[in-house]
Design a protein around this motif. Structure first.
Motif, PDB file in Angstrom:
ATOM      1  N   MET A 139       0.848  -1.203   0.000  1.00 23.98           N
ATOM      2  CA  MET A 139       0.000   0.000   0.000  1.00 23.98           C
ATOM      3  C   MET A 139       0.877   1.244   0.000  1.00 23.98           C
ATOM      4  O   MET A 139       1.833   1.335   0.788  1.00 23.98           O
ATOM      5  CB  MET A 139      -0.903   0.001   1.233  1.00 23.98           C
ATOM      6  CG  MET A 139      -1.934   1.119   1.252  1.00 23.98           C
ATOM      7  SD  MET A 139      -2.943   1.065   2.746  1.00 23.98           S
ATOM      8  CE  MET A 139      -3.619  -0.594   2.655  1.00 23.98           C
ATOM      9  N   GLU A 140       0.597   2.197  -0.869  1.00 24.36           N
ATOM     10  CA  GLU A 140       1.389   3.401  -0.997  1.00 24.36           C
ATOM     11  C   GLU A 140       0.579   4.615  -0.522  1.00 24.36           C
ATOM     12  O   GLU A 140      -0.654   4.573  -0.446  1.00 24.36           O
ATOM     13  CB  GLU A 140       1.828   3.590  -2.445  1.00 24.36           C
ATOM     14  CG  GLU A 140       2.688   2.437  -2.970  1.00 24.36           C
ATOM     15  CD  GLU A 140       3.103   2.652  -4.411  1.00 24.36           C
ATOM     16  OE1 GLU A 140       3.058   3.807  -4.883  1.00 24.36           O
ATOM     17  OE2 GLU A 140       3.466   1.658  -5.068  1.00 24.36           O
ATOM     18  N   LEU A 141       1.308   5.691  -0.233  1.00 20.49           N
ATOM     19  CA  LEU A 141       0.636   6.894   0.250  1.00 20.49           C
ATOM     20  C   LEU A 141      -0.384   7.417  -0.760  1.00 20.49           C
ATOM     21  O   LEU A 141      -1.420   7.960  -0.375  1.00 20.49           O
ATOM     22  CB  LEU A 141       1.671   7.980   0.560  1.00 20.49           C
ATOM     23  CG  LEU A 141       2.547   7.750   1.799  1.00 20.49           C
ATOM     24  CD1 LEU A 141       3.571   8.868   1.920  1.00 20.49           C
ATOM     25  CD2 LEU A 141       1.689   7.689   3.053  1.00 20.49           C
ATOM     26  N   ARG A 142      -0.070   7.270  -2.053  1.00 17.66           N
ATOM     27  CA  ARG A 142      -1.013   7.772  -3.056  1.00 17.66           C
ATOM     28  C   ARG A 142      -2.356   7.065  -2.946  1.00 17.66           C
ATOM     29  O   ARG A 142      -3.405   7.661  -3.211  1.00 17.66           O
ATOM     30  CB  ARG A 142      -0.438   7.617  -4.458  1.00 17.66           C
ATOM     31  CG  ARG A 142      -0.104   6.191  -4.856  1.00 17.66           C
ATOM     32  CD  ARG A 142       0.590   6.151  -6.219  1.00 17.66           C
ATOM     33  NE  ARG A 142       1.109   4.832  -6.512  1.00 17.66           N
ATOM     34  CZ  ARG A 142       0.404   3.855  -7.062  1.00 17.66           C
ATOM     35  NH1 ARG A 142      -0.862   4.080  -7.405  1.00 17.66           N
ATOM     36  NH2 ARG A 142       0.942   2.682  -7.297  1.00 17.66           N
ATOM     37  N   HIS A 143      -2.343   5.788  -2.549  1.00 17.26           N
ATOM     38  CA  HIS A 143      -3.618   5.085  -2.385  1.00 17.26           C
ATOM     39  C   HIS A 143      -4.465   5.758  -1.310  1.00 17.26           C
ATOM     40  O   HIS A 143      -5.686   5.903  -1.451  1.00 17.26           O
ATOM     41  CB  HIS A 143      -3.379   3.615  -2.011  1.00 17.26           C
ATOM     42  CG  HIS A 143      -2.853   2.782  -3.136  1.00 17.26           C
ATOM     43  ND1 HIS A 143      -1.628   2.172  -3.082  1.00 17.26           N
ATOM     44  CD2 HIS A 143      -3.379   2.474  -4.345  1.00 17.26           C
ATOM     45  CE1 HIS A 143      -1.422   1.506  -4.207  1.00 17.26           C
ATOM     46  NE2 HIS A 143      -2.461   1.680  -4.994  1.00 17.26           N
ATOM     47  N   LEU A 144      -3.817   6.176  -0.219  1.00 20.53           N
ATOM     48  CA  LEU A 144      -4.552   6.841   0.859  1.00 20.53           C
ATOM     49  C   LEU A 144      -5.074   8.196   0.398  1.00 20.53           C
ATOM     50  O   LEU A 144      -6.206   8.574   0.709  1.00 20.53           O
ATOM     51  CB  LEU A 144      -3.644   7.020   2.078  1.00 20.53           C
ATOM     52  CG  LEU A 144      -3.080   5.744   2.712  1.00 20.53           C
ATOM     53  CD1 LEU A 144      -2.270   6.098   3.956  1.00 20.53           C
ATOM     54  CD2 LEU A 144      -4.187   4.763   3.057  1.00 20.53           C
ATOM     55  N   ARG A 145      -4.258   8.939  -0.348  1.00 22.14           N
ATOM     56  CA  ARG A 145      -4.694  10.254  -0.841  1.00 22.14           C
ATOM     57  C   ARG A 145      -5.860  10.100  -1.812  1.00 22.14           C
ATOM     58  O   ARG A 145      -6.817  10.882  -1.774  1.00 22.14           O
ATOM     59  CB  ARG A 145      -3.527  10.980  -1.504  1.00 22.14           C
ATOM     60  CG  ARG A 145      -2.372  11.255  -0.555  1.00 22.14           C
ATOM     61  CD  ARG A 145      -1.362  12.217  -1.161  1.00 22.14           C
ATOM     62  NE  ARG A 145      -0.140  12.280  -0.370  1.00 22.14           N
ATOM     63  CZ  ARG A 145      -0.011  13.006   0.739  1.00 22.14           C
ATOM     64  NH1 ARG A 145      -1.023  13.719   1.183  1.00 22.14           N
ATOM     65  NH2 ARG A 145       1.140  13.019   1.401  1.00 22.14           N
TER      66      ARG A 145
END
Length: 305
Positions: A1-7
């Motif tokens: 899971m990457e930060l862009r997924h959270l954003r």
């Protein structure tokens, strides 16, 4: 899971629309965003969104994920800000935030506390909605803010004032002849409710009206103090608002106190418990002095009127 997924997830959750999030928040294509959301759901192992007639809604799992996703991103932003400050240690920065209008009441006292630090610290000042201030503190953009105790943010709060609510009305309204306004006097009048980002204030007003046995259907809803003034003057509506807003009143709007036991709303300073700024520690250590100074100035102003 990457930060862009959270954003991406937060953008879709806040807009309620894949298309709007893609085009207006993330500047990507809707099909690409949909793939990213599916990838995230595959990694989490459950559906986070469900389609509705209005767009997309969070599932119960999505609502639980949302709370932690925001905290995670705030912590990342705070870490980045801390690293940037550490990389330029020659002169520290101390960022103060104020609920719009409150800087008139609290900035002079705050600067008095910091006067001995000003040669070594760059102090910046900004004003905004309470929720925006809370987000700024959570992300490390602000060191401390005078705001409401926002429940959706993991911050520490210290109450500095309990502000009474007053009634704002057009300067030529019939109720201006009264020295105090009872909640029953609001019935039948156009009523402007607080909404959106002013949800803490809206809760205080709603609780007060309910305790008073008064049921009012608002004719307008607004979350901006400047817009409140405009609507009071243009629609001849009444509104319950913290007394500090009297600092912003034009000639076309007047205020009256509420009769009896008027409700109050807390003004707090909010800060991150993980912020290790020595200037913040100094400021917090002298908060009681600041509160006493503010109370003395208020008494003096009352005596002079």
């Amino acid at each position: 899971m990457e930060l862009r997924h959270l954003r991406y997830f937060i953008a879709v959750a806040e807009t309620g629309s894949l298309t709007e999030a893609a085009e207006q928040r993330l500047f990507t294509s809707q099909p690409s965003l949909s793939r990213q959301i599916r990838d995230l759901e595959d990694q989490v192992g459950t559906r986070l969104f469900e389609r509705s007639a209005r767009g997309v809604d969070l599932t119960p799992a999505g609502k639980a994920f949302m709370e932690h996703a925001k905290i995670a991103l705030n912590q990342v932003d705070a870490a980045v800000e801390a690293a940037r400050r550490a990389a330029t240690p020659s002169k520290q920065r101390f960022a103060l935030g104020f609920l719009t209008g409150q800087e008139m009441n609290w900035l002079p006292g705050a600067m008095h506390i910091l006067r001995d630090e000003l040669l070594n610290v760059d102090v910046t000042v900004s004003s905004d909605y309470s929720t925006e201030l809370a987000e700024g503190v959570a992300r490390g953009k602000l060191d401390l803010a005078f705001m409401r105790a926002e429940p959706d943010f993991d911050l520490a709060y210290y109450i500095v004032d309990k502000e009474p609510l007053v009634v704002l009305m057009p300067s030529d309204h019939a109720l201006t002849e009264r020295a105090e306004i009872a909640p029953q006097d609001l019935v039948g009048e156009p009523f402007i409710a607080m909404a959106g980002k002013a949800k803490v204030l809206r809760s205080v007003v709603d609780d007060y009206l309910e305790r008073s046995g008064v049921h009012i259907v608002p004719s307008q809803s607004v979350d901006n103090p400047a817009m409140v003034m405009s609507l009071v003057a243009s629609t001849r509506g009444l509104v319950l608002i913290p007394s500090y807003v009297q600092n912003l009143m034009p000639w076309s709007v007047v205020s009256r106190p509420l009769a009896g036991d008027a409700p109050t709303i807390d003004l707090a300073v909010g800060y991150s418990k993980s912020n290790q700024s020595p200037t913040l520690r100094l400021f917090l250590s002298r908060l009681d002095e600041l509160i006493a100074r503010h109370a003395a100035e208020r008494r003096m102003n009352v005596n002079n009127t």
